[in-house]
Motif scaffolding. Sequence first.
Motif, PDB file in Angstrom:
ATOM      1  N   UNK A 295      31.512  25.288  36.583  1.00  9.82           N
ATOM      2  CA  UNK A 295      33.402  25.677  35.878  1.00  9.82           C
ATOM      3  C   UNK A 295      34.001  25.097  36.468  1.00  9.82           C
ATOM      4  N   UNK A 296      34.710  24.720  36.358  1.00  3.59           N
ATOM      5  CA  UNK A 296      36.200  23.488  36.851  1.00  3.59           C
ATOM      6  C   UNK A 296      36.921  25.278  37.304  1.00  3.59           C
ATOM      7  N   UNK A 297      36.792  26.535  36.685  1.00  4.96           N
ATOM      8  CA  UNK A 297      38.312  27.800  36.861  1.00  4.96           C
ATOM      9  C   UNK A 297      38.702  27.848  39.125  1.00  4.96           C
ATOM     10  N   UNK A 298      39.460  28.217  39.254  1.00  2.21           N
ATOM     11  CA  UNK A 298      39.604  28.601  40.895  1.00  2.21           C
ATOM     12  C   UNK A 298      39.381  29.228  40.333  1.00  2.21           C
ATOM     13  N   UNK A 299      38.310  29.559  42.137  1.00  2.00           N
ATOM     14  CA  UNK A 299      38.544  31.063  42.315  1.00  2.00           C
ATOM     15  C   UNK A 299      39.155  31.684  43.419  1.00  2.00           C
ATOM     16  N   UNK A 300      39.366  32.658  43.132  1.00  2.00           N
ATOM     17  CA  UNK A 300      40.190  33.979  44.433  1.00  2.00           C
ATOM     18  C   UNK A 300      41.979  33.969  44.109  1.00  2.00           C
ATOM     19  N   UNK A 301      41.926  33.427  42.681  1.00  2.00           N
ATOM     20  CA  UNK A 301      43.547  33.359  41.206  1.00  2.00           C
ATOM     21  C   UNK A 301      43.739  35.299  41.781  1.00  2.00           C
ATOM     22  N   UNK A 302      44.631  35.644  41.137  1.00  2.00           N
ATOM     23  CA  UNK A 302      44.784  37.105  41.430  1.00  2.00           C
ATOM     24  C   UNK A 302      45.002  37.619  39.984  1.00  2.00           C
ATOM     25  N   UNK A 303      44.875  38.725  39.628  1.00  2.00           N
ATOM     26  CA  UNK A 303      45.322  39.018  38.623  1.00  2.00           C
ATOM     27  C   UNK A 303      45.723  39.816  38.298  1.00  2.00           C
ATOM     28  N   UNK A 304      46.198  40.400  37.087  1.00  2.00           N
ATOM     29  CA  UNK A 304      46.924  41.939  36.984  1.00  2.00           C
ATOM     30  C   UNK A 304      46.788  42.094  34.779  1.00  2.00           C
ATOM     31  N   UNK A 305      45.946  43.279  34.852  1.00  2.00           N
ATOM     32  CA  UNK A 305      45.706  43.787  33.218  1.00  2.00           C
ATOM     33  C   UNK A 305      47.535  43.237  32.555  1.00  2.00           C
ATOM     34  N   UNK A 306      47.182  43.101  31.350  1.00  2.00           N
ATOM     35  CA  UNK A 306      48.946  43.494  30.753  1.00  2.00           C
ATOM     36  C   UNK A 306      48.657  44.510  29.849  1.00  2.00           C
ATOM     37  N   UNK A 307      49.938  44.926  29.592  1.00  2.00           N
ATOM     38  CA  UNK A 307      50.153  45.945  29.605  1.00  2.00           C
ATOM     39  C   UNK A 307      49.315  46.375  28.062  1.00  2.00           C
ATOM     40  N   UNK A 308      48.871  45.339  27.670  1.00  2.00           N
ATOM     41  CA  UNK A 308      47.895  45.512  25.551  1.00  2.00           C
ATOM     42  C   UNK A 308      46.355  46.188  26.157  1.00  2.00           C
ATOM     43  N   UNK A 309      46.618  45.948  27.757  1.00  2.00           N
ATOM     44  CA  UNK A 309      44.990  47.036  27.896  1.00  2.00           C
ATOM     45  C   UNK A 309      43.968  45.774  27.345  1.00  2.00           C
ATOM     46  N   UNK A 310      43.657  44.968  26.813  1.00  2.00           N
ATOM     47  CA  UNK A 310      42.743  43.653  26.626  1.00  2.00           C
ATOM     48  C   UNK A 310      42.795  42.570  27.446  1.00  2.00           C
ATOM     49  N   UNK A 311      43.722  42.041  27.785  1.00  2.00           N
ATOM     50  CA  UNK A 311      43.911  41.038  28.673  1.00  2.00           C
ATOM     51  C   UNK A 311      44.445  41.241  30.395  1.00  2.00           C
ATOM     52  N   UNK A 312      44.161  39.590  30.151  1.00  2.00           N
ATOM     53  CA  UNK A 312      45.001  39.921  31.583  1.00  2.00           C
ATOM     54  C   UNK A 312      46.000  38.762  31.856  1.00  2.00           C
TER      55      UNK A 312
END
Length: 187
Positions: A35-52
């Motif tokens: 998987x080429x996805x970068x590890x360790x990025x920071x995420x927050x839940x969006x206001x919809x509660x269904x996505x980041x």
Amino acid sequence: LMSILLAVLILVSIFASCGGNDETTTTEAPPVEPDPSSEGLAFEMNSDGKSYAVVGIGECKDTVIHIPDEYNDLPVTSIGVEAFRGNEQITHIYIPNSVTYIDSHAFFSCSSLTTVVIPDTVTYIGEYAFVGCIRLTDIKLPANLTSISKKLFASCGIESITIPDSVTSIGETAFKESKIKSVNIPN
């Protein structure tokens, strides 16, 4: 002598192909690409509660960033305000098809950034998103982008750009102090 030798070779090949060997030949499966996805990025839940939203570099040490399309089994749909602002190490950013929104100042002053791959799913890129990206000389804007925001490419290395047909407005000073040499604007 040549004809006898040829006949012997033909007979050997016929017997070899007759299946005198009971071993089953198996073809090894090709290796699975990591998987080429970068590890360790920071995420927050969006206001919809269904996505980041990806909101920062976090602990990621990659200079080539592959934003994942999912985080905690939910889609990553946006890049947050100032997510990568001032990062001088990032050289390439690959944005997945799950992203539709890039907030303001997202890549502000990423001075080593040379490549940004933005999918056509992105409909909005916020103000000042690429200001000061002095090594970013060319970019393909997404086909569904609706506007070029204020100061989007100010003080940027951008030299040429094609505005998609979907764009209906260009914000003030969008290309101020950039190295722009050509702009293709649709009818």
